[in-house]
Design an enzyme around this catalytic site. Structure first.
Site, PDB file in Angstrom:
ATOM      1  N   HIS A   1       0.845  -1.198   0.000  1.00 33.19           N
ATOM      2  CA  HIS A   1       0.000   0.000   0.000  1.00 33.19           C
ATOM      3  C   HIS A   1       0.882   1.250   0.000  1.00 33.19           C
ATOM      4  CE1 HIS A   1       1.242  -0.504   4.173  1.00 33.19           C
ATOM      5  NE2 HIS A   1       1.221   0.816   4.191  1.00 33.19           N
TER       6      HIS A   1
ATOM      7  N   HIS B   1       5.467   6.119  -1.428  1.00 36.37           N
ATOM      8  CA  HIS B   1       6.144   4.873  -1.809  1.00 36.37           C
ATOM      9  C   HIS B   1       5.329   3.683  -1.340  1.00 36.37           C
ATOM     10  CE1 HIS B   1       7.264   5.639   2.358  1.00 36.37           C
ATOM     11  NE2 HIS B   1       7.269   4.318   2.480  1.00 36.37           N
TER      12      HIS B   1
END
Ligand code: 3AM
Length: 186
Positions: A40, A126
């Site tokens: 995620h 990220h």
């Protein structure tokens, strides 16, 4: 409970990212890999929160999402914090798209309104793939740069919603569950 706000990824993207990172996992570096299902993009870490605050947090998330439209996010490139030469956190990057920056800012501001401290460091979106284990010496990571540098993965994902996630820590790592999905509807 331990909570954070995230952009979750379509299943096929989690799978493709996992496959693309395969060479890193086969080289026995002392890295704890995040499970494929758990990949995620974190927007905001809230930390340990009393369960009775969940409703208030969901309301804040709705306020943040109300002003943000669904958008497309470019996921691309492998890297590590603080650097590939001294990796601690290994990731796949996200393009710093204005829509994502705005959304993260809105989440940050709404959470600040209800008492969560502003993140002191800049937002580097990220997807964490793995974390280097605590007692690692630099020689345990010899060859890491050569393995990560040629890796490639790029795709575009639609982001229609943001999620309130719960993290349960155990000796086998963190397990994430979605508590609430908030559609972007601005
Ligand atoms: O999605 P990533 O892996 O970047 O590192 C933790 C993870 O981020 C981060 O919150 C996400 C869900 O656990 N996290 C954990 N503790 C944190 C802290 N004290 C933190 N982020 C900021 N401050």
């Amino acid at each position: 409970m331990r909570l954070f706000v995230a952009v979750n990824l379509p299943e096929e993207v989690r799978h493709a990212a996992w496959v693309a990172a395969g060479a890193l996992r086969t080289t026995h570096f002392p890295i704890r890999w995040v499970a494929q299902d758990a990949l995620h993009v974190t927007l905001k870490f809230l930390g340990e929160v009393p369960a009775e605050r969940e409703e208030e947090i969901v309301a804040a998330l709705h306020r943040a999402a109300a002003g943000a439209r669904p958008f497309t996010l470019m996921v691309t490139g492998f890297g590590a914090f603080p650097s590939v030469a001294r990796p601690r956190v290994v990731w796949i990057g996200c393009e710093r798209a204005p829509a994502l920056e705005l959304l993260q800012h809105r989440v940050e501001q709404e959470m600040a309104q209800i008492g969560f401290p502003l993140e002191g460091r800049p937002f580097h979106p990220h997807i964490t793939l793995g974390r280097v284990k605590g007692a690692t010496r630099s020689r345990d990571l010899a060859g890491f740069v050569d393995i990560i540098e040629p890796l490639e993965y790029a795709t575009e994902i639609a982001v229609p919603s943001i999620d309130l996630m719960q993290s349960v820590l155990s000796r086998r790592g963190a397990t994430y569950t979605r508590r609430h999905a908030t559609p972007l509807e601005g």
